[in-house]
Design a protein around this motif. Structure first.
Motif, short mmCIF file in Angstrom:
data_model
loop_
_atom_site.label_atom_id
_atom_site.label_comp_id
_atom_site.label_asym_id
_atom_site.label_seq_id
_atom_site.Cartn_x
_atom_site.Cartn_y
_atom_site.Cartn_z
N GLU A 263 0.82 -1.22 0.00
CA GLU A 263 0.00 0.00 0.00
C GLU A 263 0.85 1.27 0.00
O GLU A 263 0.43 2.29 -0.52
N SER A 264 2.02 1.23 0.61
CA SER A 264 2.87 2.42 0.71
C SER A 264 3.99 2.36 -0.32
O SER A 264 4.69 1.35 -0.42
N VAL A 265 4.14 3.45 -1.05
CA VAL A 265 5.18 3.55 -2.07
C VAL A 265 5.88 4.90 -1.90
O VAL A 265 5.24 5.92 -1.69
N GLN A 266 7.20 4.88 -1.96
CA GLN A 266 7.99 6.11 -1.89
C GLN A 266 8.35 6.53 -3.30
O GLN A 266 8.83 5.72 -4.09
N PHE A 267 8.10 7.81 -3.61
CA PHE A 267 8.38 8.33 -4.95
C PHE A 267 9.40 9.46 -4.88
O PHE A 267 9.39 10.25 -3.94
N PHE A 268 10.25 9.54 -5.90
CA PHE A 268 11.00 10.76 -6.16
C PHE A 268 11.06 10.92 -7.67
O PHE A 268 10.97 9.97 -8.44
N ALA B 49 8.47 19.30 -8.29
CA ALA B 49 7.58 18.43 -9.07
C ALA B 49 6.37 18.09 -8.19
O ALA B 49 6.52 17.73 -7.03
N VAL B 50 5.18 18.20 -8.76
CA VAL B 50 3.96 17.87 -8.03
C VAL B 50 3.60 16.43 -8.38
O VAL B 50 3.29 16.12 -9.54
N ILE B 51 3.65 15.55 -7.38
CA ILE B 51 3.37 14.12 -7.58
C ILE B 51 1.96 13.84 -7.06
O ILE B 51 1.69 14.05 -5.88
N GLN B 52 1.06 13.37 -7.96
CA GLN B 52 -0.33 13.17 -7.55
C GLN B 52 -0.85 11.81 -8.03
O GLN B 52 -1.29 11.67 -9.16
N PRO B 53 -0.82 10.80 -7.15
CA PRO B 53 -1.46 9.52 -7.49
C PRO B 53 -2.99 9.68 -7.53
O PRO B 53 -3.55 10.57 -6.89
N THR B 54 -3.65 8.79 -8.25
CA THR B 54 -5.10 8.82 -8.36
C THR B 54 -5.77 8.53 -7.02
O THR B 54 -6.73 9.20 -6.65
N ASN B 55 -5.30 7.51 -6.29
CA ASN B 55 -5.94 7.07 -5.05
C ASN B 55 -4.94 6.92 -3.91
O ASN B 55 -4.87 5.87 -3.28
N ALA B 56 -4.15 7.96 -3.63
CA ALA B 56 -3.19 7.90 -2.54
C ALA B 56 -2.86 9.31 -2.09
O ALA B 56 -3.00 10.27 -2.86
N ASN B 57 -2.41 9.41 -0.85
CA ASN B 57 -1.99 10.70 -0.28
C ASN B 57 -0.66 10.54 0.42
O ASN B 57 -0.32 9.44 0.87
N PRO B 58 0.09 11.66 0.57
CA PRO B 58 1.33 11.59 1.35
C PRO B 58 1.02 11.23 2.80
O PRO B 58 0.00 11.66 3.35
N ILE B 59 1.89 10.43 3.40
CA ILE B 59 1.65 10.02 4.79
C ILE B 59 1.97 11.18 5.75
O ILE B 59 2.68 12.12 5.38
N ALA B 60 1.45 11.08 6.94
CA ALA B 60 1.71 12.02 8.04
C ALA B 60 1.40 13.47 7.67
O ALA B 60 2.07 14.40 8.11
N GLY B 61 0.38 13.67 6.84
CA GLY B 61 -0.02 15.03 6.49
C GLY B 61 0.97 15.78 5.63
O GLY B 61 0.96 17.00 5.58
N GLY B 62 1.85 15.06 4.94
CA GLY B 62 2.89 15.68 4.11
C GLY B 62 2.33 16.33 2.86
O GLY B 62 1.15 16.23 2.54
N THR B 63 3.21 16.97 2.14
CA THR B 63 2.85 17.62 0.89
C THR B 63 3.18 16.72 -0.30
O THR B 63 4.04 15.85 -0.19
N VAL C 290 2.60 13.43 -12.67
CA VAL C 290 3.68 14.28 -12.16
C VAL C 290 3.72 15.54 -13.01
O VAL C 290 3.84 15.47 -14.23
N LYS C 291 3.60 16.69 -12.35
CA LYS C 291 3.66 17.99 -13.04
C LYS C 291 5.07 18.56 -12.86
O LYS C 291 5.50 18.84 -11.74
N PHE C 292 5.77 18.69 -13.97
CA PHE C 292 7.10 19.28 -14.00
C PHE C 292 6.97 20.70 -14.57
O PHE C 292 6.20 20.92 -15.50
N SER C 293 7.76 21.64 -14.04
CA SER C 293 7.68 23.03 -14.49
C SER C 293 9.04 23.57 -14.89
O SER C 293 10.07 23.18 -14.32
#
Length: 183
Positions: free
Chosen positions: A72-77, A103-117, A155-158
């Protein structure tokens, strides 16, 4: 001595035969087990992304990746390169268009843990293929799916094209998303 050897040999044959012969039916049971190791697969849903056109200013590109993991938990960079004229990071005489923001990382059905960004800031120099790039910090996301993480991740890259006299033409670079499973 020969008699003794013959008796011993006879006892060995009888002893072995009693182990080998059984009733008319018999069975035995053994337990078998396997450990399923963690695994993750990732791929871009579009290999080439058109970020449109720009004269001057900030612009971004949304890159969609498919991630499938049995946790269930995945770490992204993420990582991204500046954009180079002629897709040539080594020989271009024109300064590249630099990265902007994180970079804005936005999975469809997941959120950062511990209230992260979900905005990952660039923190390390790296390379993608032969392109000089920047890598973001890592963010751990937890899926709302039971026991797995199988969903699209946008992932939104700018970049910031701040030079009003930048030579016109096509500028390109590389982007990358890495997924890690924690123990």
């Amino acid at each position: 001595m020969k008699k003794l050897i013959a008796v011993i040999m006879g006892l060995m044959v009888v002893g072995t035969a009693s182990v080998c012969f059984a009733d008319t039916e018999n069975s035995a049971v053994a337990k078998v087990y396997v450990k399923v190791d963690p695994n993750v697969a990732i791929r871009p849903l579009t290999a080439i992304v058109n970020a449109g056109s720009v004269q001057v200013g900030l612009f971004s590109a949304d890159v969609l990746f498919r991630v499938d993991a049995n946790k269930e938990s995945v770490q992204f960079f993420a990582a991204a390169s500046p954009l180079y004229k002629g897709d040539d990071p080594k020989n271009s005489e024109v300064a590249p268009i630099p990265l902007a923001n994180g970079a804005v990382i936005q999975p469809t059905n997941a959120n950062p843990i511990a209230g992260g960004t979900n905005v990952a800031q660039y923190v390390l120099p790296t390379t993608i293929d032969e392109f000089p790039a920047q890598q973001t910090e890592a963010i751990i996301f937890e899926s709302s799916q039971g026991g797995h993480f199988s969903q699209d991740v946008n992932v939104k890259f700018s970049w910031n094209q701040s030079d009003p006299e930048k030579p016109m033409g096509e500028y390109s670079g590389k982007v990358k998303l890495t997924a890690l499973l924690l123990p």
